[in-house]
Enzyme design. Structure first.
Site, PDB file in Angstrom:
ATOM      1  N   SER A 142      26.126  45.196  30.691  1.00 44.52           N
ATOM      2  CA  SER A 142      26.785  46.500  30.828  1.00 44.52           C
ATOM      3  C   SER A 142      26.385  47.430  29.691  1.00 44.52           C
ATOM      4  CB  SER A 142      28.307  46.314  30.787  1.00 44.52           C
ATOM      5  OG  SER A 142      28.956  47.567  30.784  1.00 44.52           O
ATOM      6  N   TYR A 155      35.638  42.932  26.727  1.00 46.10           N
ATOM      7  CA  TYR A 155      34.659  43.047  27.825  1.00 46.10           C
ATOM      8  C   TYR A 155      33.249  43.191  27.248  1.00 46.10           C
ATOM      9  CZ  TYR A 155      32.133  45.014  31.798  1.00 46.10           C
ATOM     10  OH  TYR A 155      31.206  45.258  32.784  1.00 46.10           O
TER      11      TYR A 155
HETATM   12  P1  NAI Z   1      32.906  44.393  41.931  1.00 49.24           P
HETATM   13  O1  NAI Z   1      34.297  44.094  41.512  1.00 49.24           O
HETATM   14  O2  NAI Z   1      32.661  45.128  43.199  1.00 49.24           O
HETATM   15  O3  NAI Z   1      32.026  43.061  41.991  1.00 49.24           O
HETATM   16  C1  NAI Z   1      32.215  41.982  41.127  1.00 49.24           C
HETATM   17  C2  NAI Z   1      32.055  40.757  41.948  1.00 49.24           C
HETATM   18  O4  NAI Z   1      32.292  39.607  41.139  1.00 49.24           O
HETATM   19  C3  NAI Z   1      33.081  40.744  43.065  1.00 49.24           C
HETATM   20  O5  NAI Z   1      32.464  40.329  44.262  1.00 49.24           O
HETATM   21  C4  NAI Z   1      34.098  39.744  42.567  1.00 49.24           C
HETATM   22  O6  NAI Z   1      34.794  39.116  43.599  1.00 49.24           O
HETATM   23  C5  NAI Z   1      33.166  38.802  41.842  1.00 49.24           C
HETATM   24  N1  NAI Z   1      33.898  37.875  40.987  1.00 49.24           N
HETATM   25  C6  NAI Z   1      34.886  38.120  40.100  1.00 49.24           C
HETATM   26  N2  NAI Z   1      35.338  36.978  39.580  1.00 49.24           N
HETATM   27  C7  NAI Z   1      34.607  35.997  40.152  1.00 49.24           C
HETATM   28  C8  NAI Z   1      34.592  34.586  40.060  1.00 49.24           C
HETATM   29  N3  NAI Z   1      35.441  33.932  39.265  1.00 49.24           N
HETATM   30  N4  NAI Z   1      33.697  33.892  40.800  1.00 49.24           N
HETATM   31  C9  NAI Z   1      32.841  34.525  41.626  1.00 49.24           C
HETATM   32  N5  NAI Z   1      32.827  35.847  41.787  1.00 49.24           N
HETATM   33  C10 NAI Z   1      33.699  36.559  41.057  1.00 49.24           C
HETATM   34  O7  NAI Z   1      32.245  45.149  40.710  1.00 49.24           O
HETATM   35  P2  NAI Z   1      30.719  45.466  40.359  1.00 49.24           P
HETATM   36  O8  NAI Z   1      30.756  46.760  39.689  1.00 49.24           O
HETATM   37  O9  NAI Z   1      29.849  45.273  41.511  1.00 49.24           O
HETATM   38  O10 NAI Z   1      30.422  44.348  39.251  1.00 49.24           O
HETATM   39  C11 NAI Z   1      29.241  43.553  39.258  1.00 49.24           C
HETATM   40  C12 NAI Z   1      28.773  43.333  37.841  1.00 49.24           C
HETATM   41  O11 NAI Z   1      28.392  44.592  37.277  1.00 49.24           O
HETATM   42  C13 NAI Z   1      29.828  42.742  36.903  1.00 49.24           C
HETATM   43  O12 NAI Z   1      29.214  41.747  36.106  1.00 49.24           O
HETATM   44  C14 NAI Z   1      30.227  43.927  36.050  1.00 49.24           C
HETATM   45  O13 NAI Z   1      30.658  43.520  34.767  1.00 49.24           O
HETATM   46  C15 NAI Z   1      28.934  44.704  35.996  1.00 49.24           C
HETATM   47  N6  NAI Z   1      29.094  46.113  35.637  1.00 49.24           N
HETATM   48  C16 NAI Z   1      29.777  46.988  36.450  1.00 49.24           C
HETATM   49  C17 NAI Z   1      29.921  48.314  36.089  1.00 49.24           C
HETATM   50  C18 NAI Z   1      30.644  49.325  36.922  1.00 49.24           C
HETATM   51  O14 NAI Z   1      30.852  50.453  36.458  1.00 49.24           O
HETATM   52  N7  NAI Z   1      31.033  49.014  38.144  1.00 49.24           N
HETATM   53  C19 NAI Z   1      29.352  48.806  34.823  1.00 49.24           C
HETATM   54  C20 NAI Z   1      28.653  47.822  34.065  1.00 49.24           C
HETATM   55  C21 NAI Z   1      28.535  46.530  34.465  1.00 49.24           C
END
Ligand code: NAI
Length: 245
Positions: A142, A155
């Site tokens: 991130s 985080y």
């Molecule tokens: P999101 O919430 O849509 O996706 C995250 C995914 O990880 C979801 O499918 C969720 O169910 C899954 N997840 C959470 N805990 C889990 C577990 N214990 N086991 C398996 N899956 C699990 O959010 P997004 O934005 O797509 O996040 C994806 C990655 O991007 C994350 O690593 C997040 O930290 C990173 N990120 C997101 C940003 C944003 O602004 N949305 C910014 C910077 C990084």
């Protein structure tokens, strides 16, 4: 470049947001995608979408806090397709709040999902990559780790731990394996939904709705890193909305 077609790519947290967008784009570009996430119904629906457009897909419910689940995801790729080209360690949570809030359970969850989940991915795939003589880790971190701001200490800490481990992994990996870090800025996903501090959550959702860009922007960056020739290792890609300070 044609270096996507036929590659087998496993993705954690594939049921929404960046993981889902990445699965769709990779499948469209000819990769075989192996999807892991906790929500089986969403995985099934995504797999049906991919299959309906001629894509190759397998999926298995995966909680990345469980080492055996992550090992099973990687094993599914081997069992079904005989190899694993890429593991995208994407699953992540951002339960942000002030340290004074002492939301210690949130801290623990972020360590379990963001840090230990990625380590379990490395533990599952590294021996396979060594045996194959090829393989690529794509670890989603991130911009929170690049510009550390209040409320995001833990985080950002988990993401920067992954950053440090990934750099060590890159150096240990040798000439045959690739290690890529993807640093997204504000992306329009469900990421804020799990936040436990209502004021912080409202503020993040408001900022998201003002300036976030679509998860496809990150999917394209991941595809870029994967489609390079085998001797080209894209080590880090940072993608922010132009409006993000
Ligand atoms: P999101 O919430 O849509 O996706 C995250 C995914 O990880 C979801 O499918 C969720 O169910 C899954 N997840 C959470 N805990 C889990 C577990 N214990 N086991 C398996 N899956 C699990 O959010 P997004 O934005 O797509 O996040 C994806 C990655 O991007 C994350 O690593 C997040 O930290 C990173 N990120 C997101 C940003 C944003 O602004 N949305 C910014 C910077 C990084």
């Amino acid at each position: 470049m044609e270096n996507i077609t036929g590659k087998v790519v496993a993705i954690t947290g594939a049921s929404s947001g960046i993981g889902e967008a990445t699965a769709l784009l990779l499948a469209e570009r000819g990769a075989t995608v192996v999807l892991g996430a906790r929500r089986a119904a969403r995985l099934e629906a995504l797999a049906e979408r991919i299959t309906a457009t001629g894509g190759q897909v397998a999926y298995i419910p995966t909680d990345v806090t469980q080492r055996a689940d992550v090992a099973n995801l990687v094993q599914l790729a081997l069992d079904q397709y005989g190899q694993l080209d890429v593991l995208v360690n994407n699953a992540g949570i951002g339960l942000i709040s002030a340290l004074d809030d002492l939301r210690v359970e949130d801290w623990e969850q972020m360590i379990d999902v963001n840090l230990k989940g990625t380590l379990y991915g490395i533990a599952a795939a590294l021996p396979i990559f060594r045996r194959q003589g090829f393989g690529q880790f794509v670890n989603v971190v991130s911009t929170a780790g690049l510009k550390v701001v209040p409320l995001q200490s833990v985080y950002a800490g988990t993401k920067n731990a992954v950053r440090t481990i990934s750099e060590g992994l890159r150096q240990e990996a040798g000439a045959k394996l690739r290690v890529t870090l993807i640093s997204p800025g504000f992306i329009h996903t469900d990421f804020a939904e799990a936040m436990t501090n209502p004021e912080v959550k409202a503020q993040i959702l408001s900022t998201r709705d003002q300036l976030a860009i679509s998860p496809e922007a990150i999917a394209r960056a991941i595809v870029f890193a994967i489609e390079q020739p085998a001797d080209v290792d894209v080590n880090e890609v940072v993608v922010r909305p132009t409006a993000q300070g």
